[in-house]
Write a protein that holds these residues in place. Structure first.
Motif, short mmCIF file in Angstrom:
data_model
loop_
_atom_site.label_atom_id
_atom_site.label_comp_id
_atom_site.label_asym_id
_atom_site.label_seq_id
_atom_site.Cartn_x
_atom_site.Cartn_y
_atom_site.Cartn_z
N UNK A 1 -32.82 31.53 -38.82
CA UNK A 1 -33.79 30.86 -39.54
C UNK A 1 -34.72 30.09 -39.11
N UNK A 2 -34.18 29.16 -38.02
CA UNK A 2 -35.08 28.38 -37.36
C UNK A 2 -35.23 28.63 -36.03
N UNK A 3 -36.51 28.56 -35.33
CA UNK A 3 -36.62 29.13 -34.05
C UNK A 3 -35.74 28.40 -33.06
N UNK A 4 -35.44 27.22 -33.05
CA UNK A 4 -34.91 26.38 -32.09
C UNK A 4 -33.39 26.64 -32.33
N UNK A 5 -32.98 27.28 -33.15
CA UNK A 5 -31.29 27.39 -33.22
C UNK A 5 -30.89 28.37 -32.25
N UNK A 6 -31.82 29.40 -31.57
CA UNK A 6 -31.37 30.07 -30.51
C UNK A 6 -30.81 29.28 -29.36
N UNK B 1 -26.10 27.30 -40.11
CA UNK B 1 -26.49 27.87 -38.61
C UNK B 1 -25.63 29.20 -38.35
N UNK B 2 -24.58 29.34 -38.77
CA UNK B 2 -23.56 30.52 -38.29
C UNK B 2 -23.95 31.48 -39.18
N UNK C 1 -21.10 19.65 -41.99
CA UNK C 1 -20.45 21.00 -42.18
C UNK C 1 -21.27 21.99 -42.84
N UNK C 2 -22.00 21.40 -43.74
CA UNK C 2 -22.88 22.53 -44.36
C UNK C 2 -24.07 23.19 -43.38
#
Length: 148
Positions: A134-139, A128-129, A122-123
């Motif tokens: 913040x991290x390149x792979x989150x897109x 991510x929301x 959950x954290x």
């Protein structure tokens, strides 16, 4: 005159380092469709990237902040996404989910109140929301491997 369908396959197979080009289905060849160029990241390349990420031992870097982890990881992961994800980015999804699983392990180890899997997940979803870049792979992938 066009060559046999077996010859068409051998003519259009492309070998690119680090990519796997799937062969077209026989039914498509029988209808006269030529194979398309849709290379995906190869298994060997995935193994090498996985070994590299494991060697970082992210979950053991408890002295680092999330931002420091992002500064360390982003240039490398961004390069992998640009190279291997140029044609077939969704083929990288399982690998990127594994990176998220390592980040989840880091959270569970760094914050004792988030030691439970659900609380830590959950954290991470909240992070991510709130900080989607913040991290390149989150897109491409914000889910966690094995989370369903």
């Amino acid at each position: 005159m066009l060559p046999d369908s077996a010859d068409v396959t051998s003519v259009y197979v492309v070998h690119v380092p680090g990519f796997h080009v799937p062969r077209p289905l026989g039914a498509q060849q029988a209808r006269g469709h030529l194979p398309c160029f849709l290379p995906a990241v190869s298994r060997d390349a995935q193994k090498k990237m996985g070994a590299e990420v494991r060697s970082w031992r992210i979950h053991r870097r408890t002295g680092h902040t999330f931002a420091q982890l992002a500064r360390f990881m982003n240039p490398i992961v961004r390069g992998w996404i640009q190279y291997y994800g140029a044609f077939y980015p969704s083929a990288l999804r399982p690998f990127l989910q594994r990176i998220n699983a390592y980040l989840l392990r880091w959270i569970r180890r760094n914050y004792k109140r988030l030691a439970g899997y659900r609380k830590a997940r959950t954290c991470l979803q909240g992070i991510t929301q709130r900080y989607p870049g913040m991290f390149a792979h989150w897109r491409l992938c914000r889910t966690i491997w094995g989370a369903g």
